[in-house]
Design a protein around this motif. Structure first.
Motif, short mmCIF file in Angstrom:
data_model
loop_
_atom_site.label_atom_id
_atom_site.label_comp_id
_atom_site.label_asym_id
_atom_site.label_seq_id
_atom_site.Cartn_x
_atom_site.Cartn_y
_atom_site.Cartn_z
N ILE A 64 1.81 -4.05 -7.89
CA ILE A 64 0.59 -4.84 -7.90
C ILE A 64 0.94 -6.21 -8.46
N GLU B 259 -0.18 -5.92 1.34
CA GLU B 259 -1.63 -5.84 1.28
C GLU B 259 -2.19 -6.93 0.38
N ARG B 260 -3.47 -7.24 0.57
CA ARG B 260 -4.13 -8.22 -0.28
C ARG B 260 -5.50 -7.71 -0.70
N ALA B 261 -5.89 -8.09 -1.90
CA ALA B 261 -7.21 -7.76 -2.43
C ALA B 261 -7.71 -8.98 -3.18
N HIS C 160 3.04 1.70 -5.43
CA HIS C 160 3.29 0.34 -4.94
C HIS C 160 3.11 -0.67 -6.08
N THR D 111 0.80 -4.76 -3.13
CA THR D 111 -0.50 -5.43 -3.01
C THR D 111 -0.59 -6.65 -3.91
N LYS E 184 -9.07 -0.21 -3.47
CA LYS E 184 -7.84 -0.59 -2.75
C LYS E 184 -6.65 -0.71 -3.70
N VAL E 185 -6.82 -1.45 -4.78
CA VAL E 185 -5.67 -1.68 -5.67
C VAL E 185 -5.33 -0.44 -6.48
N ALA F 78 -3.26 1.79 -4.26
CA ALA F 78 -1.90 1.26 -4.14
C ALA F 78 -1.08 1.58 -5.40
#
Length: 392
Positions: A298, A247-249, A296, A87, A287-288, A291
């Motif tokens: 970051i 993914e993106r935040a 995952h 992410t 979300k983060v 992840a």
């Protein structure tokens, strides 16, 4: 650490004045295309203390361009360093045309007015910087267009260059703001539009600059300088990342001019940063954090993101919702609590930005990367080249 540890000589020709471009040739013509995603990218590996500059094949051999020169890693190659589910955190602040030019009543002296933030919507009060400040006093009126309809009165001195202006413009607020911003220009950093001894700009401000100095994902208005690392992410590149399952935040931190203030103390612990307004929503946190819990990576996109996330991370290593202001100053040594990867540009000497990056990557490794960048003609600044820092 000491301020002098971040001093180096940056040649003028290694400061990028425009976004990265590439030439394309057809049977009929050669034309130039803006490709910020094709700027060079250096890759730093924290654990192995190694630095990659060139693309390599499966056997580890350096690849070459058509002319036989080594093939540099490009920013668009960043996708190759991440896996599905990793992410990226972006800063979605939006730059507004903050730099205006007006004239002082009676004398017609030309005055630069840099809008910082609106203090009172109903009263049309703005916090600004003026140049030359010595000519602007309480009670002075400034005119911003030939018709004389956009006028401001100085009602307070806030700092040596700071003033509070009240705009004398009687209309609905949305209309006022639209008219005000129409008179402004892109707030490019001073190192791009600075004047030489003859009074000439390094380069003119153009109509394209408002788009070039704005991230593709910019949404929440309030910044007076762009989160520059985000400028590399084009629409096509974001789509490729989406297809790859990355993914993106988004967080919001309205980048201010304090990032460019001179540090006047040798002992960095005594430097005070200007405050910047920020927000991290519960949606972003959920979300983060999910992840991160799932193993995952970051990746923080730029120093504004690390500043925001480090202002809101809890003792458990998870991000918490936050709405308010931060004056966090990150410099080595610093133990980051949230992101484990970072993307950054190459910044000017003695800047708080390079200190933030050196804290993340480790001073020795980042300093070695800067030496390589200087020796190999990498471009510095908001339109320049970049580095990816990985925790491997």
């Amino acid at each position: 650490m000491k301020l002098s540890q971040f001093k180096f000589k940056l040649p003028a020709d290694q400061v990028a004045l425009y976004p990265h471009t590439e030439e394309h040739q057809t049977a009929k013509a050669t034309f130039t295309v803006k490709r910020p995603d094709r700027a060079r990218m250096m890759v730093l590996h924290k654990k192995s203390q190694t630095i990659d500059m060139y693309r390599t094949d499966e056997d580890g051999n350096v690849m070459t361009e058509a002319d036989g020169s080594p093939a540099y890693i490009r920013f668009s190659d960043i996708i190759n360093y991440f896996d599905e589910g990793d992410t990226f955190i972006f800063n979605n602040t939006k730059v507004f045309p903050a730099r205006l030019y007006g004239t002082k009543e009676k004398t017609d002296a030309k005055i630069e007015v840099f809008l910082l933030r609106e203090l009172n919507e109903e009263m049309r009060l703005w916090d600004v910087l003026v140049e030359p400040a010595r000519k602007i006093r309480i009670g002075n009126k400034l005119f911003f267009d030939d018709s004389g309809t956009m006028v401001a009165e100085v009602i307070d001195n806030t700092t040596s260059r700071g003033r509070t202006l009240r705009f004398l413009y009687d209309c609905p607020h949305d209309e006022f703001k639209q008219e005000l911003f129409a008179l402004g220009e892109s707030p490019l950093p001073r190192y791009i539009i600075s004047k030489d001894l003859n009074g000439n700009r390094e380069r003119p401000v153009t109509a394209d600059d408002m788009d070039d100095f704005q991230c593709e994902f910019a949404e929440v208005e309030g910044a007076v300088t762009a989160p520059a690392t985000g400028l590399h992410f084009t629409r096509e590149m974001l789509k490729r990342m989406e297809i790859a399952g990355l993914e993106r935040a988004f967080i919001t931190l309205h980048c201010g001019l304090g990032n460019f203030n001179d540090i006047e103390v040798e002992d960095l612990t005594k430097h005070k940063m200007d405050s910047e307004q920020m927000e991290i929503t519960k949606e972003t946190c959920d979300k983060v954090n999910a992840a991160k819990r799932n193993g995952h990576r970051i990746c923080a996109v730029g120093t504004s993101v690390t500043k925001a996330t480090e202002s809101a991370v809890g003792t458990d290593g998870m991000l918490k919702p936050y709405e308010g202001w931060t004056n966090k100053f990150i410099f080595p040594p610093y133990d980051f609590g949230f992101a484990n990867c970072m993307v950054a540009n190459f910044y000017h000497p003695l800047s708080t930005l390079i200190m933030n990056v050196a804290a993340f990557g480790g001073y020795e490794l980042v300093w070695e990367a800067y030496k390589k960048a200087l020796d190999n003609g990498y471009q510095f600044g908001c339109f320049g080249d970049s580095m990816l820092i990985l925790n491997d």
